[in-house]
Design an enzyme around this catalytic site. Structure first.
Site, PDB file in Angstrom:
ATOM      1  N   TRP A 134       8.236 -52.486  41.985  1.00 19.24           N
ATOM      2  CA  TRP A 134       8.388 -53.506  40.936  1.00 19.24           C
ATOM      3  C   TRP A 134       9.549 -53.079  40.038  1.00 19.24           C
ATOM      4  O   TRP A 134      10.607 -53.705  40.039  1.00 19.24           O
ATOM      5  CB  TRP A 134       7.064 -53.695  40.181  1.00 19.24           C
ATOM      6  N   ASP A 140       6.612 -65.822  40.375  1.00 26.84           N
ATOM      7  CA  ASP A 140       5.794 -65.547  41.555  1.00 26.84           C
ATOM      8  C   ASP A 140       5.240 -66.830  42.146  1.00 26.84           C
ATOM      9  O   ASP A 140       5.149 -66.982  43.351  1.00 26.84           O
ATOM     10  CB  ASP A 140       4.657 -64.573  41.216  1.00 26.84           C
ATOM     11  N   ASP A 159       8.324 -59.063  43.321  1.00 27.55           N
ATOM     12  CA  ASP A 159       8.567 -60.241  44.141  1.00 27.55           C
ATOM     13  C   ASP A 159      10.069 -60.538  44.202  1.00 27.55           C
ATOM     14  O   ASP A 159      10.626 -60.807  45.266  1.00 27.55           O
ATOM     15  CB  ASP A 159       7.848 -61.473  43.562  1.00 27.55           C
ATOM     16  N   GLU A 168       0.936 -67.109  49.247  1.00 31.14           N
ATOM     17  CA  GLU A 168       0.855 -65.826  48.537  1.00 31.14           C
ATOM     18  C   GLU A 168       0.258 -64.741  49.422  1.00 31.14           C
ATOM     19  O   GLU A 168       0.678 -63.599  49.388  1.00 31.14           O
ATOM     20  CB  GLU A 168      -0.015 -65.992  47.285  1.00 31.14           C
ATOM     21  N   ARG A 186      -0.446 -71.999  39.179  1.00 36.70           N
ATOM     22  CA  ARG A 186      -1.544 -71.519  38.343  1.00 36.70           C
ATOM     23  C   ARG A 186      -1.022 -71.012  36.991  1.00 36.70           C
ATOM     24  O   ARG A 186       0.179 -71.017  36.739  1.00 36.70           O
ATOM     25  CB  ARG A 186      -2.318 -70.423  39.076  1.00 36.70           C
ATOM     26  N   ASP A 187      -1.937 -70.531  36.166  1.00 39.97           N
ATOM     27  CA  ASP A 187      -1.508 -70.045  34.845  1.00 39.97           C
ATOM     28  C   ASP A 187      -0.918 -68.655  34.990  1.00 39.97           C
ATOM     29  O   ASP A 187      -1.462 -67.678  34.496  1.00 39.97           O
ATOM     30  CB  ASP A 187      -2.691 -70.035  33.869  1.00 39.97           C
ATOM     31  N   GLU A 188       0.200 -68.595  35.682  1.00 41.25           N
ATOM     32  CA  GLU A 188       0.880 -67.316  35.852  1.00 41.25           C
ATOM     33  C   GLU A 188       2.382 -67.562  35.771  1.00 41.25           C
ATOM     34  O   GLU A 188       2.959 -67.388  34.734  1.00 41.25           O
ATOM     35  CB  GLU A 188       0.467 -66.637  37.166  1.00 41.25           C
ATOM     36  N   HIS A 199       4.405 -68.939  47.120  1.00 43.81           N
ATOM     37  CA  HIS A 199       4.847 -67.630  46.668  1.00 43.81           C
ATOM     38  C   HIS A 199       5.932 -67.222  47.651  1.00 43.81           C
ATOM     39  O   HIS A 199       5.737 -67.318  48.835  1.00 43.81           O
ATOM     40  CB  HIS A 199       3.675 -66.656  46.844  1.00 43.81           C
TER      41      HIS A 199
END
Ligand code: RAM
Length: 909
Positions: free
Chosen positions: A542, A465, A478, A745, A469-471, A766
């Site tokens: 999703w 995505d 997506d 995003e 960041r911490d993702e 994103h």
């Protein structure tokens, strides 16, 4: 006819395949018109010479009467582990004339049976906790060996539970980063194959490796570290074949040596600390004294599958130089890369002092006080810390981390840097570029560039995505909404095939497809965080990635095998949805809905039921394509029933759909859930809604993908263009107008009125909202897939609008390059089109063709007019068409005495 682009399993000369029936594809080129392939002959052999002599020893297909030129399956004698093979092809045209033989392509097989592996998984005995909590050093491994005789060929097969870099005699093997890539390591890990023949030299040699924690033991997402294990392991198997027919192997085992090394930590999410004073000089070379190094520990067994890498490796795909540099009040230096990019910077320090510490910190944006906007990174740290040993020139870059950034702040330099002090290293999965599109509108061109950069930044082993960041997770929603756009930009066939394996590995026992794949802890996280109130076991839009992506890969690349492989999982998904719905209406418990829409709540039961219908329809089509006739009928019927249930539950007599958001209308239109009359009513509601919002969109991640396509199909391309050209908030061009170099995003990631959005979730890279790329290729350029798959039959139909004066571009399909170019001037329209050999096209030329010049193309036929277009069927070749967009404007121009075709139009024709 010239044969080019010989590909084996999508790649040119791939190494280490583990499919026993690789598929061959080729492209044919010619200046002639209307060319097709009517037959082919493939020969495969274990040596080039045998092919040159037309004496293949593994396969001679003979002359096969077929127009198939993509994914032709190998059908010769069984392929052997680690063997190299060569192949060539020739084809026959419509007149049954054979072409010359193609050039010779090569591929090698990997290690086909698990039992053949001799190497053991080795690791450094688990290190004591360092001063960096939760972060481990990236240990070095080495072993020396002797090459006794002249080498014929040598291959290295390698992997890690973690990440690795491999070296032979001090030189890096291959150009891959983050190998072996991300999979659910509990279930499988990929290995890579490298041809290392050129590294071989007589005498003592050294194999060295650096191993990082990566996704295996490092930090992943918001889930902390050690997601799959707590200590990374290395696996290397080197096979050397000597000229005299004998062979030798060097494999990881307890005889290797390991050392904690100078990389104090290197973590995908936490950056790197490197102390060059700890770098053992010459450790990668023979002759180094490793007496002080430890013996590794050997892993008892690894129960997952060990499979050949399917997806393209992650590589440095571009380098960027900064566009500006300034000294800050803090005494640091701030570089602007001019582009929000993903990767890292290579730093050059020219006057290093022993013990000097230099830090490199990265962020996507700047705060108003010129400090880095890093608050949106959450727990991620985009920083390198280098402790220098004082060697005069130090060239530094991190090993196992990456960042999403445009701005770079360097601290600790002793003398002022120049623009050449840093180089941006742009990394992503090495998916070749396949699409290009330029228009007369610079803002649109920038939007296209931003979409591409979103893909570059997020296609790193899996489609993520966001990169900062911490993702950085493989969110399925997506990925599915962007998949078709992605396929215009780059060759993503194998990338998505591998991702579908991740999705299937993460499919729940119930049949529900996941939100995130690989699942490194998302399900657990959801359940541990009650406050999120996210309990859905499946999520509309999703989970549907499990149906949409294989279908997309089939459509774009004609890849039936991937579709077949995914088919049973698709069936389980649809059956699961059916079992978990009430009268075919989905319960609406899903978590995300039309994620990040603008004040427009799309009811989740509407959205989820629409997607249920959509997945079912795709499944029915997949069943038909695979010859599963019974299933095709069953799922066709189910689709019809869901459609009825949807109409009954959600569609009013006046065509109003529950929720009355733009998204409910575009879902119903795109997913074919309305009757004829309802379609026109829904279109009116949609247009009304857009007008009520002052000609703005309100769609989130999902609705946005169907907005312009639905309007266009409903005959309102005028509204589609007006949304595309809108540049006030919210719109695509709003971010472009405000300097964006990637897709954000959120529509409101930054606004003039409110500045930055909530930093808890505010990525500037994103790709989801960039799913409009698909519409731009299909409508501005006009490149569409006809009934066939893989663009075997094209529909070329540009829809000039939005005030555009010209557009040009191409798409490199599996059959070859499709090119379209058009210009308009007053009412004149000139269109050029190039159609690949072995394909056909239905060509729509806007307006009325004026002259008879088309007679020259005898590969054109069935001329007709249709809805303002002149339409033909065309065979391969390059064409130029000249038309008048409307008779009326033509007549008026004649009256004004300005009827001559403008010069620039002549030039282009
Ligand atoms: C966020 C991200 C991601 C999205 C999920 C639902 O974490 O925006 O892209 O798919 O939420």
């Amino acid at each position: 006819m010239k044969i080019t682009d010989l590909k084996t399993e999508y790649f040119e000369n791939p190494l280490g395949l583990d499919t026993r029936k690789p598929r061959f594809s080729w492209i044919m080129e010619s200046e002639a018109y209307g060319l097709v392939q009517t037959a082919y002959q493939v020969m495969a052999a274990t040596s080039v010479q045998r092919l040159k002599d037309d004496a293949p020893d593994v396969w001679d297909s003979g002359k096969v009467l077929s127009d198939q030129s993509v994914h032709v399956e190998y059908d010769g004698s069984p392929l052997a582990s680690r063997q190299v093979y060569y192949w060539k092809v020739r084809v026959w045209d419509g007149e049954d004339q054979p072409s010359a033989w193609s050039g010779i392509a090569r591929y090698s097989m990997g290690i086909l049976e698990r039992s053949e592996w001799k190497a053991r998984w080795i690791a450094r005995s688990k290190p004591e906790q360092t001063e960096y909590e939760g972060l481990l050093p990236s240990p070095y491994f080495r072993r020396s060996f002797r090459v006794e005789k002249p080498v014929r060929q040598a291959f290295a097969y390698a992997s890690a539970l973690g990440l690795y870099e491999l070296h032979l005699n001090g030189e890096r093997v291959g150009q891959d980063y983050f190998a072996p890539g991300w999979t659910d390591y509990g279930k499988r890990v990929q290995y890579q194959t490298y041809d290392v023949t050129a590294f071989m030299q007589p005498g003592e040699m050294t194999v060295g490796a650096v191993v990082g924690t990566g996704w295996y033991a490092g930090h992943v997402g918001m889930f902390g570290n050690n997601r799959y294990g707590d200590n990374p392991h290395l696996l290397v198997e080197l096979h050397i074949e000597y000229e005299d027919g004998t062979s030798a192997q060097v494999v990881t085992d307890e005889t290797w040596k390991t050392f904690a090394g100078p990389i104090l930590y290197s973590d995908l999410l936490k950056g790197e600390a490197y102390d060059s004073r700890l770098e053992p000089q010459g450790w990668k070379l023979p002759g180094f004294d490793d007496a002080a190094w430890e013996r590794p520990v050997v892993l008892g067994r690894y129960d997952g599958a060990l499979t050949a890498q399917i997806d393209p490796p992650v590589r440095v795909m571009k380098e960027l130089l900064p566009v500006s540099l300034k000294r800050t009040e803090r005494g640091t230096y701030l570089f602007d890369m001019g582009q929000n990019m993903v990767g890292w910077v290579r730093l050059r320090v020219e006057d290093a002092q022993p013990g000097q510490t230099v830090t490199v910190a990265c962020a996507e944006m700047l705060n108003t006080d010129n400090t880095l906007y890093s608050i949106n990174l959450r727990e991620a740290v985009q920083q390198e810390t280098y402790m220098l040993n004082g060697e005069k020139e130090a060239v530094l870059e991190p090993h196992f981390t990456f960042h999403g950034f445009r701005y770079v702040e360097v601290a600790g330099l002793l003398s002022p840097p120049t623009l050449n002090t840093v180089i941006g290293r742009v990394v992503h999965s090495a998916t070749a570029r396949t699409g290009e599109l330029h228009t007369s509108n610079v803002m649109l061109n920038k939007l296209l560039s931003n979409i591409e950069w979103g893909q570059r930044g997020n296609f790193i082993s899996v489609p993520t995505d966001c990169p900062q960041r911490d993702e950085r997770l493989g969110w399925t929603g997506d990925a599915q909404i962007f998949a078709r756009t992605a396929s215009f930009n780059m060759d993503v066939g194998r990338f998505f095939h591998k991702y579908m394996i991740d999705v299937m590995d993460a499919q729940h026992a119930s049949g529900a497809f996941p939100d995130v794949a690989p699942d490194a802890g998302w399900e657990e996280f959801k359940h541990n965080h009650e406050e999120l109130n996210w309990h859905a076991p499946d999520n509309g839009g999703w989970g549907d990635a499990g149906a949409v992506i294989p279908w997309t890969v089939y459509q774009v690349y004609g890849d039936r095998r991937t579709l077949r492989e995914c088919y049973p999982a698709m069936v389980r998904w649809v059956e699961y949805l059916q079992a978990n719905s009430d009268g075919l209406i989905r319960p609406g418990y899903s978590n995300y809905g039309d994620w990040l829409s603008v004040n427009a709540e799309t009811p989740k039961d509407v959205l989820d039921t629409a997607y249920f219908a959509y997945s079912t329809r795709l499944l029915a089509q997949a069943a038909a394509a695979l010859g599963e006739t019974g299933d095709a009928q069953r799922f066709d019927r189910l689709f019809a029933e869901i459609k009825e249930a949807f109409r009954r539950a959600f569609v009013g007599r006046d065509g109003r759909i529950k929720g009355d958001t733009q998204t409910v209308y575009v879902l119903a239109l795109k997913m074919n859930l309305l009757s004829g009359e309802e379609r026109s009513l829904a279109t009116e509601h949609l247009v009304r809604n857009i007008e009520e919002h002052g000609n703005h969109l309100t769609t989130g991640f999902l609705g946005v993908g169907y907005l312009l396509p639905a309007l266009t199909e409903a005959g309102r391309e005028d509204v589609a263009y007006s949304l595309l050209m809108q540049d006030t908030f919210p719109s695509w061009l709003y971010s472009v107008k405000h300097g964006a170099t990637t897709i954000w995003e959120r529509w409101d990631a930054w606004t003039e009125t409110d500045g930055f959005q909530n930093p808890g979730m505010n990525s500037f890279n994103h790709y989801s909202l960039g799913s409009v790329g698909e519409w731009m290729y299909q409508n501005i350029l006009g490149i569409n897939n006809g009934d066939g798959t893989g663009y075997k039959h094209l529909i070329l139909r540009p829809r000039p609008g939005g005030g555009l004066q010209h557009a040009s571009g191409e798409f490199r399909s599996v059959y070859g390059t499709i090119r379209v170019e058009w210009k308009r001037e007053q009412s004149w329209f000139v269109m050029k089109a190039a159609i690949p050999v072995n394909t056909t096209a239905t060509v729509y030329v806007p307006g009325v063709i004026l002259n008879d010049s088309l007679q020259v193309y005898d590969s054109l036929h069935n001329l007709r007019t249709e809805g303002g277009y002149t339409v033909f069927e065309a065979g391969s070749g390059s064409y130029t068409f000249i038309s008048r967009l409307s008779r009326a404007s033509g007549a008026q121009a004649r009256e004004n005495g300005s009827d001559a075709m403008p010069d620039q139009m002549m030039q282009s024709s």
